[in-house]
Design a protein around this motif. Sequence first.
Motif, short mmCIF file in Angstrom:
data_model
loop_
_atom_site.label_atom_id
_atom_site.label_comp_id
_atom_site.label_asym_id
_atom_site.label_seq_id
_atom_site.Cartn_x
_atom_site.Cartn_y
_atom_site.Cartn_z
N PRO A 1 0.82 -1.23 0.00
CA PRO A 1 0.00 0.00 0.00
C PRO A 1 0.85 1.27 0.00
O PRO A 1 0.46 2.28 -0.60
N LEU B 84 -4.12 -3.84 4.36
CA LEU B 84 -4.77 -2.56 4.08
C LEU B 84 -5.31 -1.92 5.35
O LEU B 84 -5.14 -0.71 5.57
N GLN C 143 -9.71 1.44 -4.18
CA GLN C 143 -9.78 -0.02 -3.99
C GLN C 143 -10.96 -0.58 -4.80
O GLN C 143 -12.02 -0.86 -4.25
N VAL D 277 -5.35 -2.45 -5.27
CA VAL D 277 -5.30 -1.04 -4.87
C VAL D 277 -4.65 -0.24 -5.99
O VAL D 277 -3.71 -0.71 -6.63
#
Length: 222
Positions: free
Chosen positions: A60, A78, A95, A197
């Motif tokens: 991320p 996440l 997302q 993502v």
Amino acid sequence: MSQAKLTLALSKGRIFEETLPLLRAAGIEVLEDPEKSRKLILPTNRADVQVVLVRASDVPTYVQYGGADLGVCGKDTLIEHEAEWGGAGSVGLYQPLDLKIAKCRMSVAVRADFDYANAVRQGARLKVATKYVAIAREFFASKGVHVDLIKLYGSMELAPLTGMADAIVDLVSTGNTLKANHLVEVEPIMEISSRLVVNPAALKVKRELIRPILDAFAQATA
């Protein structure tokens, strides 16, 4: 002017392996095996797409800061990343898809001889070892259970065995590791799977490259 390049962040292991069929559905083949290559940037059959290999917990971050345009990471990763940054709004990652791969669950486990239900009933303050501090804190707070959280990065099963903790919060797939270490799963917290993502700025700038991949992934996981 050089051609725009799309960078996908993946972590080695199960997520990498289970993302490969989705990439194939989008017409993308990774040309090197991450287990055999020492490279951290892997080429694909498309000159405009490359894969970067990073730690699962860093996926991320790479996408958030533009080191990668998109990535695949577990829901657990996440949630912890967002908690660290003060919520999903602060992180600002798009997302679009639950890819339904690398499925497992987050659970509470204890030594087989520890009466967890009784300890909770009596309002005992539990020592809980975990890598997933935000998830554990939220879960026990919602149950009104007082806990002292001990952050560990690996070998979670050792904590109850050495008396350092009463319980652990960890990912469980088959449960074989727990069994081998005389631990039992006492409470499931949530189902986990991997998500796609995307960096919102990349989605705007590289829309023609990203959109077909999103569509192919969506079809393959429908």
